[in-house]
Scaffold this motif. Structure first.
Motif, PDB file in Angstrom:
ATOM      1  N   MET A   1       0.833  -1.195   0.000  1.00  0.00           N
ATOM      2  CA  MET A   1       0.000   0.000   0.000  1.00  0.00           C
ATOM      3  C   MET A   1       0.873   1.252   0.000  1.00  0.00           C
ATOM      4  SD  MET A   1      -3.153   1.088   2.479  1.00  0.00           S
ATOM      5  CE  MET A   1      -4.016  -0.418   2.132  1.00  0.00           C
ATOM      6  N   ASN A   2       1.987   1.217   0.746  1.00  0.00           N
ATOM      7  CA  ASN A   2       2.862   2.369   0.834  1.00  0.00           C
ATOM      8  C   ASN A   2       3.429   2.747  -0.530  1.00  0.00           C
ATOM      9  OD1 ASN A   2       4.394   4.445   1.889  1.00  0.00           O
ATOM     10  ND2 ASN A   2       6.003   3.102   2.635  1.00  0.00           N
ATOM     11  N   GLU A   3       3.795   1.771  -1.343  1.00  0.00           N
ATOM     12  CA  GLU A   3       4.381   2.048  -2.649  1.00  0.00           C
ATOM     13  C   GLU A   3       3.351   2.590  -3.632  1.00  0.00           C
ATOM     14  OE1 GLU A   3       5.959  -1.767  -3.517  1.00  0.00           O
ATOM     15  OE2 GLU A   3       7.829  -1.396  -2.486  1.00  0.00           O
ATOM     16  N   SER A   4       2.092   2.358  -3.381  1.00  0.00           N
ATOM     17  CA  SER A   4       1.059   2.837  -4.296  1.00  0.00           C
ATOM     18  C   SER A   4       0.505   4.199  -3.884  1.00  0.00           C
ATOM     19  CB  SER A   4      -0.065   1.804  -4.400  1.00  0.00           C
ATOM     20  OG  SER A   4      -0.638   1.579  -3.134  1.00  0.00           O
ATOM     21  N   ARG A   5       0.994   4.745  -2.802  1.00  0.00           N
ATOM     22  CA  ARG A   5       0.593   6.073  -2.335  1.00  0.00           C
ATOM     23  C   ARG A   5       1.775   7.023  -2.487  1.00  0.00           C
ATOM     24  NH1 ARG A   5      -2.987   4.980   3.151  1.00  0.00           N
ATOM     25  NH2 ARG A   5      -4.948   4.628   2.041  1.00  0.00           N
ATOM     26  N   VAL A   6       1.493   8.225  -2.955  1.00  0.00           N
ATOM     27  CA  VAL A   6       2.561   9.168  -3.288  1.00  0.00           C
ATOM     28  C   VAL A   6       2.245  10.552  -2.730  1.00  0.00           C
ATOM     29  CG1 VAL A   6       3.798  10.257  -5.218  1.00  0.00           C
ATOM     30  CG2 VAL A   6       3.035   7.894  -5.423  1.00  0.00           C
ATOM     31  N   VAL A   7       3.290  11.245  -2.251  1.00  0.00           N
ATOM     32  CA  VAL A   7       3.167  12.620  -1.773  1.00  0.00           C
ATOM     33  C   VAL A   7       4.039  13.506  -2.665  1.00  0.00           C
ATOM     34  CG1 VAL A   7       3.551  14.199   0.163  1.00  0.00           C
ATOM     35  CG2 VAL A   7       2.899  11.821   0.603  1.00  0.00           C
ATOM     36  N   ILE A   8       3.427  14.555  -3.239  1.00  0.00           N
ATOM     37  CA  ILE A   8       4.162  15.500  -4.075  1.00  0.00           C
ATOM     38  C   ILE A   8       3.941  16.897  -3.520  1.00  0.00           C
ATOM     39  CG2 ILE A   8       4.427  16.492  -6.381  1.00  0.00           C
ATOM     40  CD1 ILE A   8       3.391  13.817  -7.492  1.00  0.00           C
ATOM     41  N   ALA A   9       5.038  17.590  -3.237  1.00  0.00           N
ATOM     42  CA  ALA A   9       4.961  18.939  -2.683  1.00  0.00           C
ATOM     43  C   ALA A   9       5.551  19.943  -3.663  1.00  0.00           C
ATOM     44  CB  ALA A   9       5.707  19.006  -1.354  1.00  0.00           C
ATOM     45  N   GLN A  10       4.864  21.075  -3.824  1.00  0.00           N
ATOM     46  CA  GLN A  10       5.393  22.196  -4.604  1.00  0.00           C
ATOM     47  C   GLN A  10       5.597  23.364  -3.653  1.00  0.00           C
ATOM     48  OE1 GLN A  10       6.304  22.720  -8.098  1.00  0.00           O
ATOM     49  NE2 GLN A  10       7.225  24.341  -6.875  1.00  0.00           N
ATOM     50  N   PHE A  11       6.847  23.775  -3.501  1.00  0.00           N
ATOM     51  CA  PHE A  11       7.204  24.874  -2.607  1.00  0.00           C
ATOM     52  C   PHE A  11       7.178  26.184  -3.395  1.00  0.00           C
ATOM     53  CE2 PHE A  11       9.169  21.021  -1.077  1.00  0.00           C
ATOM     54  CZ  PHE A  11       8.925  21.045   0.278  1.00  0.00           C
ATOM     55  N   CYS A  12       6.633  27.246  -2.772  1.00  0.00           N
ATOM     56  CA  CYS A  12       6.545  28.533  -3.462  1.00  0.00           C
ATOM     57  C   CYS A  12       6.444  29.666  -2.445  1.00  0.00           C
ATOM     58  CB  CYS A  12       5.364  28.554  -4.419  1.00  0.00           C
ATOM     59  SG  CYS A  12       3.781  28.179  -3.664  1.00  0.00           S
ATOM     60  N   ASP A  13       6.589  30.896  -2.957  1.00  0.00           N
ATOM     61  CA  ASP A  13       6.523  32.065  -2.080  1.00  0.00           C
ATOM     62  C   ASP A  13       5.111  32.355  -1.601  1.00  0.00           C
ATOM     63  OD1 ASP A  13       9.275  32.605  -2.211  1.00  0.00           O
ATOM     64  OD2 ASP A  13       9.040  33.798  -4.041  1.00  0.00           O
ATOM     65  N   ASP A  14       4.109  32.090  -2.454  1.00  0.00           N
ATOM     66  CA  ASP A  14       2.735  32.412  -2.076  1.00  0.00           C
ATOM     67  C   ASP A  14       1.762  31.569  -2.893  1.00  0.00           C
ATOM     68  OD1 ASP A  14       0.673  33.678  -0.712  1.00  0.00           O
ATOM     69  OD2 ASP A  14       0.760  35.523  -1.891  1.00  0.00           O
ATOM     70  N   ILE A  15       0.590  31.333  -2.334  1.00  0.00           N
ATOM     71  CA  ILE A  15      -0.502  30.673  -3.044  1.00  0.00           C
ATOM     72  C   ILE A  15      -1.702  31.592  -2.913  1.00  0.00           C
ATOM     73  CG2 ILE A  15      -2.023  28.667  -3.173  1.00  0.00           C
ATOM     74  CD1 ILE A  15       0.288  26.988  -2.049  1.00  0.00           C
ATOM     75  N   ARG A  16      -2.207  32.017  -4.062  1.00  0.00           N
ATOM     76  CA  ARG A  16      -3.307  32.986  -4.085  1.00  0.00           C
ATOM     77  C   ARG A  16      -4.581  32.331  -4.595  1.00  0.00           C
ATOM     78  NH1 ARG A  16       0.352  37.759  -6.713  1.00  0.00           N
ATOM     79  NH2 ARG A  16       1.841  37.835  -4.994  1.00  0.00           N
ATOM     80  N   HIS A  17      -5.647  32.526  -3.853  1.00  0.00           N
ATOM     81  CA  HIS A  17      -6.948  32.000  -4.265  1.00  0.00           C
ATOM     82  C   HIS A  17      -7.543  32.929  -5.308  1.00  0.00           C
ATOM     83  CE1 HIS A  17      -7.147  28.759  -1.330  1.00  0.00           C
ATOM     84  NE2 HIS A  17      -6.449  29.573  -0.575  1.00  0.00           N
ATOM     85  N   GLU A  18      -8.063  32.340  -6.380  1.00  0.00           N
ATOM     86  CA  GLU A  18      -8.589  33.101  -7.506  1.00  0.00           C
ATOM     87  C   GLU A  18     -10.101  32.886  -7.608  1.00  0.00           C
ATOM     88  OE1 GLU A  18      -6.477  34.832  -9.539  1.00  0.00           O
ATOM     89  OE2 GLU A  18      -4.596  34.084  -8.711  1.00  0.00           O
ATOM     90  N   VAL A  19     -10.737  33.699  -8.428  1.00  0.00           N
ATOM     91  CA  VAL A  19     -12.159  33.538  -8.726  1.00  0.00           C
ATOM     92  C   VAL A  19     -12.346  32.208  -9.456  1.00  0.00           C
ATOM     93  CG1 VAL A  19     -14.079  34.499 -10.060  1.00  0.00           C
ATOM     94  CG2 VAL A  19     -12.502  36.027  -8.857  1.00  0.00           C
ATOM     95  N   GLY A  20     -13.444  31.527  -9.203  1.00  0.00           N
ATOM     96  CA  GLY A  20     -13.729  30.273  -9.898  1.00  0.00           C
ATOM     97  C   GLY A  20     -13.083  29.067  -9.254  1.00  0.00           C
ATOM     98  N   ASN A  21     -12.796  29.158  -7.945  1.00  0.00           N
ATOM     99  CA  ASN A  21     -12.225  28.036  -7.195  1.00  0.00           C
ATOM    100  C   ASN A  21     -10.880  27.587  -7.762  1.00  0.00           C
ATOM    101  OD1 ASN A  21     -12.304  26.371  -4.978  1.00  0.00           O
ATOM    102  ND2 ASN A  21     -13.256  24.680  -6.107  1.00  0.00           N
ATOM    103  N   LYS A  22     -10.086  28.564  -8.212  1.00  0.00           N
ATOM    104  CA  LYS A  22      -8.741  28.299  -8.710  1.00  0.00           C
ATOM    105  C   LYS A  22      -7.747  28.931  -7.744  1.00  0.00           C
ATOM    106  CE  LYS A  22      -9.481  30.488 -12.501  1.00  0.00           C
ATOM    107  NZ  LYS A  22      -9.253  31.153 -13.788  1.00  0.00           N
ATOM    108  N   TYR A  23      -6.485  28.545  -7.873  1.00  0.00           N
ATOM    109  CA  TYR A  23      -5.441  29.202  -7.114  1.00  0.00           C
ATOM    110  C   TYR A  23      -4.177  29.247  -7.952  1.00  0.00           C
ATOM    111  CZ  TYR A  23      -4.619  24.305  -5.889  1.00  0.00           C
ATOM    112  OH  TYR A  23      -4.428  22.947  -5.950  1.00  0.00           O
ATOM    113  N   SER A  24      -3.367  30.266  -7.672  1.00  0.00           N
ATOM    114  CA  SER A  24      -2.117  30.463  -8.396  1.00  0.00           C
ATOM    115  C   SER A  24      -0.951  30.294  -7.436  1.00  0.00           C
ATOM    116  CB  SER A  24      -2.059  31.867  -9.004  1.00  0.00           C
ATOM    117  OG  SER A  24      -3.062  32.019  -9.974  1.00  0.00           O
TER     118      SER A  24
END
Length: 148
Positions: A3-26
């Motif tokens: 089960m452990n090998e079939s589960r994956v964690v992916i992280a994207q590091f950035c300066d900021d995450i901004r919530h946008e109109v339409g349930n999007k984020y940048s």
């Protein structure tokens, strides 16, 4: 495959995450695997992480605690509520024939003191195991580093 090998964690590091109109984020100011700081020690005003945790559709999470770990110490946590995970899972199963279910979490660390070169690691604790994601190396600029 365990089960452990079939589960994956992916992280994207950035300066900021901004919530946008339409349930999007940048994601603003994204890093690869390394952040270079002009001079250490430093106090970063903010560092954000978009964490995506994948599991096979037939192995839904029943517990998910996402942590940012710096020098062996947890500095931020997101405990994803079981009810929210179950609803997200049901929505995804109803809308697609996906083989994977993904849970997305956003971590904002503000401020982030950095006293020495280090690695910021992301991990996800599930009902079965602790999954290790990628990390961000943080170090001081050297004379050999290009300046942009």
């Amino acid at each position: 495959m365990s089960m452990n090998e079939s589960r994956v964690v992916i992280a994207q590091f950035c300066d900021d995450i901004r919530h946008e109109v339409g349930n999007k984020y940048s994601l603003m100011g994204c890093y690869g695997g390394e952040m270079i700081i002009d001079k250490l020690p430093a106090l970063l005003p903010k560092l954000c992480v978009q964490v995506r945790v994948f599991t096979p559709i037939d192995q839904p999470f029943t517990k998910l605690l996402i942590r940012a770990v710096l020098n062996g110490e947890s500095i931020a946590e997101v405990d994803v509520p079981a009810q929210k995970m179950a609803q997200s899972y049901q929505d995804q199963v109803a809308l697609s024939d996906a083989e994977q279910h993904v849970v997305v979490a956003i971590i904002a660390i503000s401020p982030l003191p950095v006293s020495e070169p280090c690695q910021l690691k992301i991990e996800a604790e599930t009902e079965d195991d602790v999954l290790r994601g990628n990390s961000l190396s943080i170090r001081e600029r050297t004379a050999n580093d290009p300046s942009f």
